[in-house]
Design a protein around this motif. Structure first.
Motif, PDB file in Angstrom:
ATOM      1  N   GLU A 261       0.831  -1.213   0.000  1.00  0.00           N
ATOM      2  CA  GLU A 261       0.000   0.000   0.000  1.00  0.00           C
ATOM      3  C   GLU A 261       0.867   1.265   0.000  1.00  0.00           C
ATOM      4  O   GLU A 261       0.535   2.257  -0.652  1.00  0.00           O
TER       5      GLU A 261
ATOM      6  N   GLN B 209      -1.549   4.595   0.605  1.00  0.00           N
ATOM      7  CA  GLN B 209      -1.559   5.302   1.875  1.00  0.00           C
ATOM      8  C   GLN B 209      -0.137   5.779   2.187  1.00  0.00           C
ATOM      9  O   GLN B 209       0.850   5.151   1.781  1.00  0.00           O
ATOM     10  N   LYS B 210      -0.066   6.878   2.861  1.00  0.00           N
ATOM     11  CA  LYS B 210       1.226   7.488   3.168  1.00  0.00           C
ATOM     12  C   LYS B 210       1.789   7.014   4.501  1.00  0.00           C
ATOM     13  O   LYS B 210       2.995   7.005   4.700  1.00  0.00           O
ATOM     14  N   GLU B 211       0.909   6.639   5.395  1.00  0.00           N
ATOM     15  CA  GLU B 211       1.373   6.226   6.719  1.00  0.00           C
ATOM     16  C   GLU B 211       2.038   4.856   6.642  1.00  0.00           C
ATOM     17  O   GLU B 211       1.518   3.931   6.014  1.00  0.00           O
TER      18      GLU B 211
END
Length: 482
Positions: free
Chosen positions: A350, A356-358
């Motif tokens: 991901e 997603q960046k997290e």
């Protein structure tokens, strides 16, 4: 290594390792020959009559006791002739008739052996038979029949009986002790021959010395990991792997309870912990000065123990106080999350796909050990790993950790591990003892070299502890018992 000359030190190792098989073969060989000799072969009795051959009938006269040299020579020559006459159908036929034997001349001939005694004019007529009485009767009947038949044929000289045959009281053959010893010796020789032939043509990896020698000591062996089977049912590595393979076919690749028990813990056997300590020490030595080394753990094919060794090396670093990150980068068949009993996503895929960046790094139960899951299986794993985001991700993580281990697919199946070469410190190639062929390992090594990858070393996995120098992993077992 295999298919070449075997050195003396290799012979000693082979004999030590196969000593039980050699002893068993010797026992079986001895029992086999003993059984054949004692139970199957008939007891044969041998007796002999001695006959004196002279060159002239006058030699029987008591008033002429002198023997000339010419007469002696002639007698010795007649002794050879006598041997032929004894085994003639004429003599043998008369013996058969007198004794009433129900055998042919040829069968009787097989029972008789005629020899000259020390090149003299004395001959010995030996007869062997299953009946001691019949052996005596045949020998003595030949001695009685021969003089007339000899005089009839030769017409010069004669035959006198020196000793009649006596009935033997014990069999002459089979020689059970000698045959048993021959069986023992044959068992040893045959087993050694088979063992050395198998060793000579066996191309599987056996030990670290052999593995290092095959690659001319250019690639170090970081460590030797004993078999990690902990439960009684798992003490046979091959049986355990076969059971796992069966489970994999029926339920897909999964981590069973026995696999989770192989994870390194504070109460793991001493030799297991010490083997990983040695690997850790060698890795730290090779990367001195590097703030956060990044190691890719791979193998030539599946089922080499790559995943469990990735986990245990990371745990070993964490136990030493190193803040360690374990990344599951096997985006085709992620497994690491099952060992930690968590879901596989969200995770690496991901982040690389920019979904997603997290970065969801999980803190594990082991102090100082953190885990980044693989995430959802993407349709394009190679493209994701090759993207610049992977390098950027590693740079970010290197600032937060002391060491990073990346579990990646086998090099012999896909090239995913080689794709990330420019972003990592080096590669650790896991090799399962007694299963991996040298040709496969060489192919993987050559493939890594083609990418200019830094192969830090081999991790020799699943070395049997059933004997030899790894029975207690060298001296570790001694100190571990203290």
């Amino acid at each position: 290594m295999r298919g070449k000359n075997i050195a003396i030190r290799d012979i000693q190792k082979i004999l030590l390792r196969k000593s039980r098989s050699i002893v068993l073969s010797a026992v079986l060989g001895g029992l086999l020959l003993w059984g054949i000799s004692a139970l199957l072969l008939p007891a044969m009795y041998t007796t002999a009559a001695s006959l004196y051959i002279y060159s002239s009938s006058e030699r029987q006269q008591e008033d002429n006791p002198d023997i000339t040299s010419s007469e002696l020579t002639a007698s010795q020559q007649l002794a050879d002739t006598c041997g032929v006459i004894i085994q003639s159908n004429s003599v043998l036929g008369k013996v058969i008739e007198k004794l009433g034997l129900s055998i042919s001349e040829e069968q009787l001939r097989d029972k008789i052996e005629v020899t000259t005694v020390n090149e003299t004019e004395v001959i010995s007529v030996s007869v062997s038979d299953t009946s001691p009485k019949q052996a005596k009767n045949i020998a003595n009947t030949i001695a009685d029949v021969l003089p007339d038949e000899f005089e009839r044929v030769v017409k010069a000289g004669g035959v006198e009986v020196v000793d009649y045959a006596e009935e033997p009281d014990k069999p002459s053959s089979p020689n059970i002790p000698l045959n048993t010893f021959a069986g023992v010796l044959a068992g040893i020789l045959i087993s050694c021959g088979v063992i050395f032939l198998r060793e000579y043509f066996d191309t599987r990896v056996r030990d670290e010395e052999e593995l290092s020698e095959y690659f001319n000591y250019e690639i170090p062996v970081l460590g030797v990991i004993p078999s990690l089977e902990e439960t009684a049912e798992d003490k046979n590595p091959k049986r355990s792997r076969k059971r796992n393979e069966k489970n994999s076919k029926s339920k897909g690749k999964r981590v069973i309870l026995a696999d989770i028990k192989k994870m390194l813990k504070s109460d793991s056997p001493f030799r297991i912990k010490e083997s990983y300590n040695l690997v850790r020490a060698k890795l730290l030595f090779t990367t001195r000065g590097e703030k956060c080394p990044v190691y890719v753990v791979t193998s030539s094919r599946s089922d080499e123990g790559k995943t469990i060794n990735s986990i245990n090396m990371a745990i070993s670093f964490a136990m030493a106080g190193k803040k360690t990150l374990l990344i599951d980068a096997d985006l085709r068949n992620p497994t690491l999350h099952k060992y930690f009993r968590v879901s596989s996503n969200p995770g690496l895929s991901e982040v690389l796909a920019r979904i997603q960046k997290e970065i969801n790094v999980i803190r594990t139960e082991q102090e100082n050990l953190f885990f980044l899951r693989a995430g959802e299986i993407p349709p394009n794993p190679a493209e994701l790993l090759e993207s610049p985001f992977f390098g950027q991700l590693l740079e970010h993580l290197e600032e937060k950790f002391d060491c990073i281990f990346i579990d990646m697919p086998p090099m012999g199946i896909v090239a995913d591990a080689a794709i990330v070469n420019e972003h990592v410190t080096g590669y650790i190639l896991v090799v399962r003892a007694m299963e991996m062929e040298y040709a496969e390992i060489k192919w993987t090594v050559d493939k890594l070299k083609s990418f200019n990858a830094n192969l830090v070393g081999f991790l020799l996995n699943d070395v049997s502890g059933s004997g030899g120098k790894y029975s207690e992993y060298g001296y570790y077992g001694y100190y571990g018992a203290k």
